[in-house]
Design an enzyme around this catalytic site. Structure first.
Site, PDB file in Angstrom:
ATOM      1  N   CYS A   1       0.842  -1.205   0.000  1.00 55.78           N
ATOM      2  CA  CYS A   1       0.000   0.000   0.000  1.00 55.78           C
ATOM      3  C   CYS A   1       0.870   1.244   0.000  1.00 55.78           C
ATOM      4  CB  CYS A   1      -0.927  -0.010   1.219  1.00 55.78           C
ATOM      5  SG  CYS A   1      -1.991   1.432   1.329  1.00 55.78           S
TER       6      CYS A   1
ATOM      7  N   CYS B   1      -0.492   4.063   2.234  1.00 57.92           N
ATOM      8  CA  CYS B   1      -0.272   3.792   3.658  1.00 57.92           C
ATOM      9  C   CYS B   1       1.172   4.054   4.068  1.00 57.92           C
ATOM     10  CB  CYS B   1      -0.600   2.336   3.990  1.00 57.92           C
ATOM     11  SG  CYS B   1      -2.193   1.753   3.427  1.00 57.92           S
ATOM     12  N   ASP B   2       2.116   3.562   3.270  1.00 61.41           N
ATOM     13  CA  ASP B   2       3.516   3.504   3.706  1.00 61.41           C
ATOM     14  C   ASP B   2       4.476   4.403   2.941  1.00 61.41           C
ATOM     15  OD1 ASP B   2       2.703   1.534   5.501  1.00 61.41           O
ATOM     16  OD2 ASP B   2       3.081  -0.085   4.080  1.00 61.41           O
TER      17      ASP B   2
END
Length: 302
Positions: A130, A133-134
């Site tokens: 992701c 997300c990261d």
């Protein structure tokens, strides 16, 4: 007889459990493994509003405490069958059978993996599924994205705004993504490596480099990277409900914007349903919406 059974204990299921408890519904959440779902595999969470920085397991623990605080019952069992008998829905596990007036399906989706030997061990240590997300953890670093669809190209473009260098690795000589994304990638700083796949992840405690094999020439090269983002698709966990509710071509549950499926009294929330963005916060939002809609259903059917 429960007012509601929530199948799955990820962020959508935990939020639904919280909202159901606060609404004083007789509710049961059933989770086959551990509460939190994919969230517990995330080492760092920086984009959940109200919490500056936490870990996936910590956030899952907080959500779980909130969920049970208002009285929602929790069972850790694997659901093997769901039956729709009109006003009564039946949820069957290996050892029990539960009945409810409504069901919220929240079994989630799991990222499709490359199947490399140390891939799972490096999740959160250089391997991610992701970018949104990261991606923030790789500012001014070197990363690679694997894939050729819309998500892969979107991830590469997103990371190009953060990282020092972005490689985009694709198994074919052309992308499957839409033409607009292809044009944007061609005009960006992203370096595309065609006809190639990642065949090895080299690491010490964290990822250090990847081995890439050219699938036509059968040659290999090693590229130093700080992170690799795998964007080769997700697998919705919908085997349990095939034939029960409508699924799209990718296997995701089809719903309207209020999380209603084609079956009366059955709702789908979180990553398991057809949607564009799959994040902790969007899953949590679905949990709240699903409970609200289920409440309306219960009032209408009393």
């Amino acid at each position: 007889m429960y007012d509601m059974i929530i199948v799955g204990g990820g962020p959508s299921g935990l939020t639904a459990a919280l909202y159901a408890g606060r609404a004083e519904l007789k509710a049961l959440m059933i989770e086959k493994a551990f509460h939190g779902g994919q969230m517990v595999t995330t080492n760092e969470v920086e984009n959940y509003p109200g919490i500056i920085e936490t870990t996936g397991p910590e956030l899952a623990g907080i959500m779980y405490e909130q969920a049970i605080r208002f009285g929602t019952e929790v069972k850790f069992e694997e659901v093997i069958k769901i039956e729709d008998e009109g006003d009564i829905k039946k949820v069957v596990t290996a050892s029990n059978m539960y009945e409810a007036k409504t069901i919220l399906l929240s079994m989630g989706a799991k990222p499709r993996k490359l199947g490399l030997p140390n891939e799972e061990a490096l999740a959160g240590k250089g391997v991610s599924y992701c970018a949104i997300c990261d991606g923030g953890f790789y500012k001014d670093k070197t990363v690679a994205v694997v894939g050729g669809g819309d998500t892969a190209l979107e991830d590469a473009l997103y990371l190009a705004r953060l990282a020092k260098k972005v490689y985009l690795i694709h198994r074919r000589d052309s992308f499957r993504a839409n033409k607009h994304l292809q044009t944007r990638v061609a005009q960006s700083s992203v370096e595309v490596i065609w006809n190639s796949g990642v065949t090895k992840l080299n690491a010490e405690e964290t990822l250090k480099s990847i081995e890439i094999t050219n699938l036509i020439e059968n040659t290999t090269q090693e590229i130093p990277v700080d992170g690799v983002f795998i964007a080769v698709g997700n697998i919705p966990v919908t085997e349990l409900v095939k034939g029960l509710v409508d699924l799209n071509e990718q296997g995701y549950i089809m719903t309207d914007e209020n999380c209603k499926t084609n079956k009366s009294g059955i709702f789908a929330i979180g990553d398991i349903r057809q949607k564009k963005l799959r994040q902790i916060i969007t899953a949590a939002a679905d949990g709240a919406i699903g409970v609200y809609e289920a409440e309306q259903y219960l009032v209408e059917h009393e």
